[in-house]
Design a protein around this motif. Structure first.
Motif, PDB file in Angstrom:
ATOM      1  N   PRO A 126      15.169  43.528 -13.067  1.00 10.14           N
ATOM      2  CA  PRO A 126      15.572  42.652 -11.961  1.00 10.14           C
ATOM      3  C   PRO A 126      14.514  42.475 -10.880  1.00 10.14           C
ATOM      4  N   THR A 127      13.849  43.551 -10.482  1.00 12.43           N
ATOM      5  CA  THR A 127      12.849  43.419  -9.422  1.00 12.43           C
ATOM      6  C   THR A 127      11.682  42.530  -9.865  1.00 12.43           C
ATOM      7  N   ASP A 128      11.301  42.626 -11.144  1.00 19.36           N
ATOM      8  CA  ASP A 128      10.229  41.763 -11.663  1.00 19.36           C
ATOM      9  C   ASP A 128      10.673  40.307 -11.724  1.00 19.36           C
ATOM     10  N   ALA A 129      11.933  40.104 -12.145  1.00 26.43           N
ATOM     11  CA  ALA A 129      12.463  38.742 -12.234  1.00 26.43           C
ATOM     12  C   ALA A 129      12.542  38.093 -10.849  1.00 26.43           C
ATOM     13  N   ILE A 130      12.963  38.882  -9.859  1.00 22.99           N
ATOM     14  CA  ILE A 130      13.055  38.374  -8.495  1.00 22.99           C
ATOM     15  C   ILE A 130      11.683  37.994  -7.965  1.00 22.99           C
ATOM     16  N   ARG A 131      10.706  38.851  -8.213  1.00 22.55           N
ATOM     17  CA  ARG A 131       9.349  38.557  -7.751  1.00 22.55           C
ATOM     18  C   ARG A 131       8.805  37.297  -8.427  1.00 22.55           C
ATOM     19  N   LYS A 132       9.046  37.161  -9.716  1.00 25.55           N
ATOM     20  CA  LYS A 132       8.575  35.996 -10.459  1.00 25.55           C
ATOM     21  C   LYS A 132       9.227  34.712  -9.917  1.00 25.55           C
ATOM     22  N   LEU A 133      10.531  34.772  -9.667  1.00 23.53           N
ATOM     23  CA  LEU A 133      11.237  33.593  -9.159  1.00 23.53           C
ATOM     24  C   LEU A 133      10.734  33.184  -7.778  1.00 23.53           C
ATOM     25  N   THR A 134      10.614  34.135  -6.876  1.00 22.40           N
ATOM     26  CA  THR A 134      10.212  33.794  -5.508  1.00 22.40           C
ATOM     27  C   THR A 134       8.774  33.289  -5.453  1.00 22.40           C
ATOM     28  N   GLU A 135       7.885  33.871  -6.252  1.00 20.36           N
ATOM     29  CA  GLU A 135       6.504  33.413  -6.247  1.00 20.36           C
ATOM     30  C   GLU A 135       6.381  32.006  -6.817  1.00 20.36           C
TER      31      GLU A 135
ATOM     32  N   LYS B 269      23.064  45.821   4.415  1.00 21.19           N
ATOM     33  CA  LYS B 269      24.084  46.132   3.412  1.00 21.19           C
ATOM     34  C   LYS B 269      23.481  46.944   2.279  1.00 21.19           C
ATOM     35  N   PRO B 270      24.306  47.727   1.569  1.00 23.28           N
ATOM     36  CA  PRO B 270      23.778  48.577   0.502  1.00 23.28           C
ATOM     37  C   PRO B 270      23.356  47.758  -0.710  1.00 23.28           C
ATOM     38  N   SER B 271      22.395  48.282  -1.459  1.00 26.28           N
ATOM     39  CA  SER B 271      21.901  47.631  -2.675  1.00 26.28           C
ATOM     40  C   SER B 271      22.272  48.445  -3.898  1.00 26.28           C
ATOM     41  N   THR B 272      22.503  47.749  -4.989  1.00 30.94           N
ATOM     42  CA  THR B 272      22.678  48.416  -6.284  1.00 30.94           C
ATOM     43  C   THR B 272      21.302  48.597  -6.916  1.00 30.94           C
ATOM     44  N   SER B 273      21.276  49.260  -8.056  1.00 33.13           N
ATOM     45  CA  SER B 273      19.998  49.482  -8.745  1.00 33.13           C
ATOM     46  C   SER B 273      19.396  48.170  -9.256  1.00 33.13           C
ATOM     47  N   ALA B 274      20.225  47.128  -9.381  1.00 33.56           N
ATOM     48  CA  ALA B 274      19.744  45.839  -9.881  1.00 33.56           C
ATOM     49  C   ALA B 274      19.321  44.907  -8.755  1.00 33.56           C
ATOM     50  N   GLN B 275      19.413  45.390  -7.524  1.00 36.05           N
ATOM     51  CA  GLN B 275      19.074  44.557  -6.374  1.00 36.05           C
ATOM     52  C   GLN B 275      17.883  45.155  -5.623  1.00 36.05           C
TER      53      GLN B 275
ATOM     54  N   ASP C 106      17.438  37.548  -0.809  1.00 35.99           N
ATOM     55  CA  ASP C 106      18.717  36.888  -0.602  1.00 35.99           C
ATOM     56  C   ASP C 106      19.527  37.045  -1.893  1.00 35.99           C
ATOM     57  N   ASP C 107      20.839  37.105  -1.773  1.00 35.77           N
ATOM     58  CA  ASP C 107      21.669  37.299  -2.961  1.00 35.77           C
ATOM     59  C   ASP C 107      21.596  36.113  -3.923  1.00 35.77           C
ATOM     60  N   LYS C 108      21.362  34.898  -3.404  1.00 36.33           N
ATOM     61  CA  LYS C 108      21.189  33.741  -4.290  1.00 36.33           C
ATOM     62  C   LYS C 108      19.941  33.914  -5.151  1.00 36.33           C
ATOM     63  N   ILE C 109      18.909  34.478  -4.553  1.00 38.86           N
ATOM     64  CA  ILE C 109      17.681  34.746  -5.299  1.00 38.86           C
ATOM     65  C   ILE C 109      17.946  35.758  -6.399  1.00 38.86           C
ATOM     66  N   ASN C 110      18.645  36.827  -6.054  1.00 41.42           N
ATOM     67  CA  ASN C 110      18.946  37.871  -7.034  1.00 41.42           C
ATOM     68  C   ASN C 110      19.712  37.298  -8.226  1.00 41.42           C
ATOM     69  N   ASP C 111      20.755  36.520  -7.932  1.00 39.54           N
ATOM     70  CA  ASP C 111      21.603  35.970  -8.995  1.00 39.54           C
ATOM     71  C   ASP C 111      20.817  35.016  -9.882  1.00 39.54           C
ATOM     72  N   ARG C 112      20.029  34.136  -9.285  1.00 40.90           N
ATOM     73  CA  ARG C 112      19.281  33.152 -10.062  1.00 40.90           C
ATOM     74  C   ARG C 112      18.224  33.825 -10.939  1.00 40.90           C
ATOM     75  N   ALA C 113      17.559  34.847 -10.408  1.00 39.44           N
ATOM     76  CA  ALA C 113      16.517  35.531 -11.167  1.00 39.44           C
ATOM     77  C   ALA C 113      17.090  36.204 -12.405  1.00 39.44           C
ATOM     78  N   VAL C 114      18.225  36.855 -12.261  1.00 39.14           N
ATOM     79  CA  VAL C 114      18.853  37.545 -13.394  1.00 39.14           C
ATOM     80  C   VAL C 114      19.341  36.533 -14.424  1.00 39.14           C
ATOM     81  N   GLN C 115      19.868  35.395 -13.953  1.00 42.03           N
ATOM     82  CA  GLN C 115      20.312  34.350 -14.885  1.00 42.03           C
ATOM     83  C   GLN C 115      19.143  33.796 -15.701  1.00 42.03           C
TER      84      GLN C 115
ATOM     85  N   GLY D 250      19.148  49.884   0.904  1.00 36.70           N
ATOM     86  CA  GLY D 250      19.876  48.649   1.193  1.00 36.70           C
ATOM     87  C   GLY D 250      18.924  47.499   1.418  1.00 36.70           C
ATOM     88  N   ARG D 251      19.483  46.394   1.901  1.00 37.34           N
ATOM     89  CA  ARG D 251      18.707  45.181   2.125  1.00 37.34           C
ATOM     90  C   ARG D 251      19.269  44.456   3.334  1.00 37.34           C
TER      91      ARG D 251
END
Length: 476
Positions: free
Chosen positions: A90-99, A193-199, A74-83, A212-213
């Motif tokens: 980014p992919t590691d941060a997202i995985r860490k946040l969701t877990e 929708k399409p994804s960037t390299s940070a998503q 989810d885009d909220k997950i992506n934004d929060r993980a990077v913050q 995409g995602r």
């Protein structure tokens, strides 16, 4: 037994008739794991846990399948993980946040006495099913590809908006805030929708070359279809999800599968407000489950720690379809009642099952206030009827409200040495000032805060001046 449930789709209570009594199926929207679950999120978790228990009681444990998902893309997950972890890929941060967030969610709801669902699908484990739905919808003319997006064509479904019961003009007005040039119509919504390299991204469906995602709505359609089938019995969630999320789930699933419905019964719980106001971080009344369960701190609700079953009892005191006002006073009452029940029931053998009248109340559209009223009646009869104690305990256990805890687990108590007497005096003065200004809402709020701190206040008139004076003591 006759079970009746209010159906958002028909706008009335209907007798529940499962598609297959040997395989009763229910899907409930679970958390998006980017932040701690708040008290509003707790309501559907508790409500549909009670329904899960009731369905298992009526049809048998092995004949009920309950799916409650986890949204971990989810885009909220992506934004929060990077913050939170800007220096991490980014992919590691997202995985860490969701877990981490999912693990905390499970700890928090376990404290609420919630049973494990039969299956807990994660969105990222169902990407192929989501892509397959996109392919089918495009092939059937219900979706189209535009600028690396796959979008659902809402005009392809004649009764789009039936679940939410909204006129087209209202849906269009709401959709205009998210209008995009590649949409054919304002009510069309994104499936992919399409994804960037940070998503996070996966190979896209429908001949799209870039990764995409998925969109939010397609996730639940894919997970429900995979685990419960094209049409199932009950779909639940909060009232805020009726539109657009559930409406769009219906559109995707029906049009992809060619079915008249996605689920036969749609159930939605009412909103939760806090001390009379909408819950909001800007108002400072945004309360997480974890905050209520955590050891006492200045940030905790009512300045104390609450047992998870107290939260559950307080929540079930209102009918699930009605809004609920989450107050310290409500929590204090629930805490005191559970302590009284525990004093009656600790180490008493439970009956073989809940009282028939409790089940009958729940069978009437999950009427938990009625069930609790019956439980109070059973409790009053315990002194003259020893068998009533076992029925009382079994009924409380059935609702997930008691599991042989000792009375002091709920009673708590206040350590006199921990009382900040200056703070108490300041709160009392603030309450008196609010009363003089006829701001009774604020004076009641302060009263409830004092009660939650374990303080008993006593108002009296000064015989000389006639003004109200307030004395206080620690409740024993």
């Amino acid at each position: 037994m006759s079970l009746t449930l209010y159906n958002t789709l028909t706008r009335k209570k209907d007798a529940f008739q499962p598609i297959d009594p040997k395989n009763v199926r229910m899907y409930v929207c679970g958390p998006t794991v980017y932040d701690l679950a708040h008290i509003g999120n707790a309501r559907p978790i508790i409500v549909f846990d009670v329904l899960f228990r009731l369905l298992r009681h009526v049809y048998g444990n092995s004949h009920v399948t309950y799916a409650r998902n986890i949204t971990d893309v989810d885009d909220k997950i992506n934004d929060r993980a990077v913050q939170r972890w800007p220096d991490m890929p980014p992919t590691d941060a997202i995985r860490k946040l969701t877990e981490e967030t999912a693990a905390q969610f499970h700890r928090d709801i376990a404290a609420l006495g919630v049973l494990q669902p039969t299956v807990e699908p994660r969105a990222t484990d169902h990407i192929e099913e989501m892509k397959a739905l996109c392919e089918v919808l495009v092939a059937k003319g219900h979706a189209y590809v535009a600028q690396e997006h796959v979008l659902f064509d809402a005009t392809s479904m004649p009764d789009y908006g039936r679940l939410a019961n909204r006129p087209l003009e209202e849906m269009e007005a709401g959709a205009r805030v998210d209008i995009a040039p590649y949409k054919r119509g304002v009510t069309d919504f994104v499936l992919w929708k399409p994804s960037t390299s940070a998503q996070p991204g996966w190979p896209s469906p429908c001949g799209i070359a870039t990764s995409g995602r998925p969109g939010w709505h397609i996730e639940c359609s894919a997970m429900a279809g995979k685990h419960l089938g094209k049409v199932f019995d009950i779909h639940g969630g909060g009232i805020d999800l009726v539109f657009p999320h559930h409406e769009n789930e219906v559109a995707q699933s029906r049009c992809a599968h060619g079915t008249p419905v996605m689920a036969n019964v749609w159930m939605h719980n009412g909103f939760v407000q806090v001390e009379g106001e909408k819950m909001s971080k800007s108002l400072g009344n945004f309360i997480t489950i974890n905050q209520l369960l955590a050891p006492k701190s200045d940030a905790s609700f009512g300045n104390q720690q609450w047992h998870g079953r107290v939260l559950r009892f307080a929540m079930l005191g209102s009918h699930y379809r009605q809004p609920i006002d989450w107050t310290v006073e409500r929590m204090v009452r629930a805490k005191a009642t559970l302590a009284e029940f525990a004093a009656l029931l600790h180490d008493v053998p439970a009956a073989s099952g809940p009282h028939d009248e409790v089940i009958a109340a729940l069978a009437d559209d999950l009427n938990t206030p009625s069930a609790i009223s019956i439980i109070h009646g059973i409790a009053k009869s315990v002194a003259r009827n020893k068998e009533a104690a076992g029925q009382l305990k079994a009924s409380l256990q059935f609702l997930g409200l008691y599991d042989n805890e000792a009375p002091d687990v709920f009673a708590g108590g206040v350590d006199p040495t921990s009382i900040d007497r200056l703070k108490i005096r300041e709160l009392i003065e603030a309450r008196l000032a609010a009363r003089r200004a006829k701001d009774f809402k604020e004076s009641d709020r302060i009263r409830d805060e004092l009660i939650g701190m374990g303080i008993e206040i006593k108002d009296a008139k000064d015989p000389k001046t006639g003004e109200i004076v307030t004395n206080w003591e620690i409740k024993r």
